[in-house]
Design a protein around this motif. Structure first.
Motif, PDB file in Angstrom:
ATOM      1  N   LEU A   1       0.843  -1.206   0.000  1.00 28.42           N
ATOM      2  CA  LEU A   1       0.000   0.000   0.000  1.00 28.42           C
ATOM      3  C   LEU A   1       0.869   1.243   0.000  1.00 28.42           C
ATOM      4  CD1 LEU A   1      -2.799   1.409   0.350  1.00 28.42           C
ATOM      5  CD2 LEU A   1      -2.435   1.201   2.828  1.00 28.42           C
ATOM      6  N   ILE A   2       0.470   2.193  -0.831  1.00 31.17           N
ATOM      7  CA  ILE A   2       1.105   3.520  -0.851  1.00 31.17           C
ATOM      8  C   ILE A   2      -0.005   4.558  -0.838  1.00 31.17           C
ATOM      9  CG2 ILE A   2       2.560   5.123  -2.149  1.00 31.17           C
ATOM     10  CD1 ILE A   2       3.915   2.726  -3.435  1.00 31.17           C
ATOM     11  N   SER A   3       0.143   5.581  -0.023  1.00 30.02           N
ATOM     12  CA  SER A   3      -0.759   6.735  -0.072  1.00 30.02           C
ATOM     13  C   SER A   3       0.101   7.987  -0.136  1.00 30.02           C
ATOM     14  CB  SER A   3      -1.675   6.775   1.155  1.00 30.02           C
ATOM     15  OG  SER A   3      -0.927   6.935   2.346  1.00 30.02           O
ATOM     16  N   PHE A   4      -0.365   8.985  -0.862  1.00 24.58           N
ATOM     17  CA  PHE A   4       0.431  10.202  -1.014  1.00 24.58           C
ATOM     18  C   PHE A   4      -0.474  11.406  -1.132  1.00 24.58           C
ATOM     19  CE2 PHE A   4      -0.796   9.294  -5.273  1.00 24.58           C
ATOM     20  CZ  PHE A   4      -0.729  10.476  -5.986  1.00 24.58           C
ATOM     21  N   GLY A   5       0.085  12.530  -0.753  1.00 23.04           N
ATOM     22  CA  GLY A   5      -0.651  13.790  -0.841  1.00 23.04           C
ATOM     23  C   GLY A   5       0.299  14.919  -1.178  1.00 23.04           C
ATOM     24  N   ASP A   6       0.303  15.952  -0.358  1.00 23.92           N
ATOM     25  CA  ASP A   6       1.158  17.116  -0.574  1.00 23.92           C
ATOM     26  C   ASP A   6       2.521  16.874   0.075  1.00 23.92           C
ATOM     27  OD1 ASP A   6       1.975  19.758  -1.191  1.00 23.92           O
ATOM     28  OD2 ASP A   6       1.471  20.372   0.860  1.00 23.92           O
ATOM     29  N   LYS A   7       3.465  16.310  -0.692  1.00 26.87           N
ATOM     30  CA  LYS A   7       4.837  16.050  -0.250  1.00 26.87           C
ATOM     31  C   LYS A   7       4.912  15.124   0.958  1.00 26.87           C
ATOM     32  CE  LYS A   7       6.451  20.542  -1.949  1.00 26.87           C
ATOM     33  NZ  LYS A   7       6.911  19.980  -3.235  1.00 26.87           N
ATOM     34  N   THR A   8       3.858  14.378   1.222  1.00 26.62           N
ATOM     35  CA  THR A   8       3.863  13.395   2.302  1.00 26.62           C
ATOM     36  C   THR A   8       3.229  12.115   1.788  1.00 26.62           C
ATOM     37  OG1 THR A   8       1.730  14.201   3.127  1.00 26.62           O
ATOM     38  CG2 THR A   8       3.719  15.111   4.146  1.00 26.62           C
ATOM     39  N   GLY A   9       3.606  11.005   2.385  1.00 22.68           N
ATOM     40  CA  GLY A   9       3.034   9.738   1.954  1.00 22.68           C
ATOM     41  C   GLY A   9       3.347   8.632   2.932  1.00 22.68           C
ATOM     42  N   ASP A  10       2.663   7.519   2.756  1.00 23.99           N
ATOM     43  CA  ASP A  10       2.869   6.336   3.584  1.00 23.99           C
ATOM     44  C   ASP A  10       3.205   5.161   2.673  1.00 23.99           C
ATOM     45  OD1 ASP A  10       2.022   7.561   6.152  1.00 23.99           O
ATOM     46  OD2 ASP A  10       0.103   7.725   5.114  1.00 23.99           O
ATOM     47  N   PHE A  11       4.069   4.285   3.167  1.00 23.68           N
ATOM     48  CA  PHE A  11       4.501   3.138   2.370  1.00 23.68           C
ATOM     49  C   PHE A  11       4.457   1.892   3.234  1.00 23.68           C
ATOM     50  CE2 PHE A  11       7.779   0.204   0.851  1.00 23.68           C
ATOM     51  CZ  PHE A  11       7.406   0.068  -0.471  1.00 23.68           C
TER      52      PHE A  11
ATOM     53  N   LYS B   1       9.280   9.696  -6.744  1.00 19.47           N
ATOM     54  CA  LYS B   1      10.476   9.492  -5.923  1.00 19.47           C
ATOM     55  C   LYS B   1      10.266   8.365  -4.918  1.00 19.47           C
ATOM     56  CE  LYS B   1      13.567  11.928  -2.744  1.00 19.47           C
ATOM     57  NZ  LYS B   1      13.826  13.227  -2.052  1.00 19.47           N
ATOM     58  N   LEU B   2       9.068   8.314  -4.320  1.00 16.57           N
ATOM     59  CA  LEU B   2       8.755   7.287  -3.330  1.00 16.57           C
ATOM     60  C   LEU B   2       8.802   5.900  -3.951  1.00 16.57           C
ATOM     61  CD1 LEU B   2       7.786   6.869  -0.359  1.00 16.57           C
ATOM     62  CD2 LEU B   2       5.450   6.950  -1.242  1.00 16.57           C
ATOM     63  N   ILE B   3       8.241   5.757  -5.145  1.00 16.17           N
ATOM     64  CA  ILE B   3       8.234   4.456  -5.831  1.00 16.17           C
ATOM     65  C   ILE B   3       9.646   4.056  -6.249  1.00 16.17           C
ATOM     66  CG2 ILE B   3       7.451   3.272  -7.910  1.00 16.17           C
ATOM     67  CD1 ILE B   3       4.858   4.887  -7.705  1.00 16.17           C
ATOM     68  N   ARG B   4      10.386   5.010  -6.802  1.00 14.41           N
ATOM     69  CA  ARG B   4      11.744   4.690  -7.277  1.00 14.41           C
ATOM     70  C   ARG B   4      12.659   4.294  -6.119  1.00 14.41           C
ATOM     71  NH1 ARG B   4      15.052   8.306 -11.709  1.00 14.41           N
ATOM     72  NH2 ARG B   4      16.785   6.844 -12.002  1.00 14.41           N
ATOM     73  N   THR B   5      12.444   4.879  -4.947  1.00  8.08           N
ATOM     74  CA  THR B   5      13.294   4.591  -3.788  1.00  8.08           C
ATOM     75  C   THR B   5      12.953   3.261  -3.140  1.00  8.08           C
ATOM     76  OG1 THR B   5      13.484   6.970  -3.364  1.00  8.08           O
ATOM     77  CG2 THR B   5      14.095   5.477  -1.568  1.00  8.08           C
ATOM     78  N   ASN B   6      11.668   2.922  -3.074  1.00  9.85           N
ATOM     79  CA  ASN B   6      11.233   1.791  -2.260  1.00  9.85           C
ATOM     80  C   ASN B   6      10.875   0.538  -3.041  1.00  9.85           C
ATOM     81  OD1 ASN B   6      10.927   2.932   0.666  1.00  9.85           O
ATOM     82  ND2 ASN B   6      10.031   4.493  -0.663  1.00  9.85           N
ATOM     83  N   ILE B   7      10.559   0.664  -4.334  1.00  9.25           N
ATOM     84  CA  ILE B   7      10.141  -0.513  -5.112  1.00  9.25           C
ATOM     85  C   ILE B   7      11.162  -0.753  -6.212  1.00  9.25           C
ATOM     86  CG2 ILE B   7       8.265  -1.590  -6.391  1.00  9.25           C
ATOM     87  CD1 ILE B   7       6.334   0.365  -5.149  1.00  9.25           C
ATOM     88  N   THR B   8      11.994  -1.749  -6.035  1.00 11.69           N
ATOM     89  CA  THR B   8      13.050  -2.047  -7.007  1.00 11.69           C
ATOM     90  C   THR B   8      12.632  -3.138  -7.988  1.00 11.69           C
ATOM     91  OG1 THR B   8      14.013  -3.616  -5.422  1.00 11.69           O
ATOM     92  CG2 THR B   8      14.863  -1.364  -5.394  1.00 11.69           C
ATOM     93  N   GLN B   9      11.722  -4.011  -7.601  1.00  8.77           N
ATOM     94  CA  GLN B   9      11.261  -5.105  -8.471  1.00  8.77           C
ATOM     95  C   GLN B   9      10.061  -4.650  -9.292  1.00  8.77           C
ATOM     96  OE1 GLN B   9      10.331  -8.697  -6.338  1.00  8.77           O
ATOM     97  NE2 GLN B   9       9.046  -9.495  -7.983  1.00  8.77           N
ATOM     98  N   ARG B  10      10.000  -5.095 -10.543  1.00  3.18           N
ATOM     99  CA  ARG B  10       8.863  -4.741 -11.390  1.00  3.18           C
ATOM    100  C   ARG B  10       7.577  -5.231 -10.726  1.00  3.18           C
ATOM    101  NH1 ARG B  10       7.052  -3.395 -16.451  1.00  3.18           N
ATOM    102  NH2 ARG B  10       5.325  -4.627 -17.295  1.00  3.18           N
ATOM    103  N   SER B  11       6.611  -4.328 -10.611  1.00  7.91           N
ATOM    104  CA  SER B  11       5.388  -4.631  -9.866  1.00  7.91           C
ATOM    105  C   SER B  11       4.188  -4.067 -10.605  1.00  7.91           C
ATOM    106  CB  SER B  11       5.452  -4.023  -8.457  1.00  7.91           C
ATOM    107  OG  SER B  11       6.628  -4.387  -7.785  1.00  7.91           O
ATOM    108  N   LEU B  12       3.022  -4.547 -10.185  1.00 10.41           N
ATOM    109  CA  LEU B  12       1.769  -3.971 -10.658  1.00 10.41           C
ATOM    110  C   LEU B  12       1.376  -2.852  -9.705  1.00 10.41           C
ATOM    111  CD1 LEU B  12      -0.860  -3.826 -12.302  1.00 10.41           C
ATOM    112  CD2 LEU B  12      -1.770  -5.670 -10.858  1.00 10.41           C
TER     113      LEU B  12
END
Length: 448
Positions: free
Chosen positions: A288-298, A332-343
């Motif tokens: 799960l990822i949620s994002f808003g104004d320069k903040t997000g949860d992973f 940036k959040l996805i590139r930093t935390n998800i290295t494997q190809r994902s849906l």
């Protein structure tokens, strides 16, 4: 508080008393014209006073004449039908009529609740009420009030029960039951899509077989070849079954738009819960990822038994801050935390091509590394407006503008597909079903 004061607070006159008093007053007034009615009026007044005293003595003879208990579920499901129960016991030795009032949470704005019942002597009964909450969060109930009448129905006794308690409304966990059957029995090979077996060098080994012309020589198993006395043997790999599936929720102000009482954010939260459950059931790893104004949860993808509980807790606390979403932060959040190809299933909302154009560069960059599915919403109110008849010029203008907005939504889908980004335009009420079906299609095609 004195006994007299408590008595005054808990005692009311019933409608029958006021009707009888009105009739007696009419008799006294008519006795000016017909004097013989005066004695009848006095006699009737005396009988009413006696009945009133008798009703009071019987009604207040017991200290605890009625028992009421509210039964709340441990948690409620947002946007679904939830049941509240009241267990009522009559301790009187005669039949009573009662009316139950409950102090519901202020946010629900329930102002017309009245529960009526007739109980026989020492009877126990359970009454129920259907509630459909529209927002997640914790809600607080107040006291219970019962108004009791004897068969005479002259006096009403009010009994207050201290029943303050709270209940939490979670994302729609009841929706999971609807998809549980689908997740277990759906065979990707039988839903209309050809299942293609691909060989590759993923981490999941399938079997060793004989080499045939055209096979990749890099997959030859030389140890197995040596045991066969010269027949080339090769390793066969298949696509990894346990894929990463991330649901991404946009917490921007566009997701606060409401349809049928639920915001788009809540529709997305419910769909995420259903999607995650189906993915884990089908042995994929859900995150799960949620994002808003320069903040997000992973929340990292996983398929452990405790993963669903973590997703539920994370979804429970998701709320919008009514600010513009930062897609650069998401990238940036996805590139930093998800290295494997994902849906990646992105729940957002674009109302115009201009809004899409501002975020399209980030979506294109994300889709280069992952399989991105952008899910956004049809405006059902505008569709209703476009389908109506144009009775006058003003109504015709409204119809044309509504059709323009509908067309622009379809153009957004075409624009995303032009850059190889999967898109799903759906009505809020159909979101969960359509997203799960789309996921099953992707699994059937083995696109990840």
């Amino acid at each position: 508080m004195s006994i007299l004061k408590r008595l005054i607070i808990s005692l009311f006159f019933g409608k029958r008393f006021y009707r009888l008093m009105g009739g007696i007053i009419c008799l006294f007034v008519l006795s000016y014209l017909l004097p013989f009615l005066f004695n009848i009026a006095l006699l009737t007044l005396g009988l009413l006073a006696g009945a009133l005293i008798l009703d009071w003595l019987v009604l207040f003879a017991k200290r605890n004449p009625i028992s009421v208990e509210r039964v709340l579920p441990e948690r409620m499901s947002n946007g679904d039908v939830n049941m509240i129960f009241w267990n009522i016991v009559n301790h009187y030795p005669f039949r009573v009529r009662l009316q139950l009032l409950d102090e519901f949470p202020e946010a629900w704005q329930i102002r017309d609740f009245k529960m009526k019942a007739i109980l026989e002597p020492d009877e126990k009964t359970t009454v129920q009420y259907i509630i459909c909450p529209k927002e997640r969060g914790e809600y607080f109930f107040g006291d219970l009030y019962t108004y009791v009448k004897t068969p005479l129905q002259l006096i009403i006794r009010c009994k207050t029960f201290n029943a303050k308690e709270s209940v939490k409304v979670f994302p729609s966990f009841m929706l999971l039951r609807q998809f549980e059957f689908m997740a277990h029995i759906t065979d990707p090979g039988n839903i209309g899509y050809k299942q293609v077996r691909k060989t590759g060098h993923s981490l999941e080994f399938e079997q060793i077989r004989e080499y045939v012309s055209g096979d990749d020589i890099r997959s030859i198993n030389w140890k197995a070849t040596g045991r066969t006395g010269g027949q080339l043997m090769m390793n066969v790999y298949t696509d990894e079954k346990s894929q990463q599936v991330y649901c991404i929720i946009d917490k921007g102000r566009t997701m606060k738009m409401a349809f049928e009482g639920l915001s788009l954010l809540d529709y997305a939260v419910n769909a995420t819960l259903a999607m995650s459950s189906v993915a884990i059931t089908r042995q994929d790893r859900a995150g799960l990822i949620s994002f808003g104004d320069k903040t997000g949860d992973f929340l990292p993808a996983n398929h452990r038994a405790t993963q669903m509980q973590g997703i539920v807790q994370a979804l429970y606390n998701i709320n919008t801050k009514f600010l513009e979403s930062d897609f650069a932060f998401l990238h940036k959040l996805i590139r930093t935390n998800i290295t494997q190809r994902s849906l990646l299933i992105l729940f957002t909302n674009f109302e115009s091509l201009t809004a899409l154009d501002r975020q399209l560069p980030y979506l294109r960059n994300i889709s280069q590394r992952h399989l991105l599915l952008v899910v956004f919403f049809e405006n059902t109110s505008i569709q209703t407006l476009a389908l109506g008849e144009a009775e006058n010029i003003e109504r015709l203008y409204e119809k044309v503008i509504a059709e323009k907005f509908i067309l622009e939504k379809k153009l957004i889908v075409k624009e995303l597909q032009r850059y190889g980004i999967a898109a799903l335009l759906t009505a809020p009420q159909k979101l969960s079903v359509d997203v799960v079906n789309k996921y099953l299609q992707i699994k059937a095609r083995r696109e990840i």
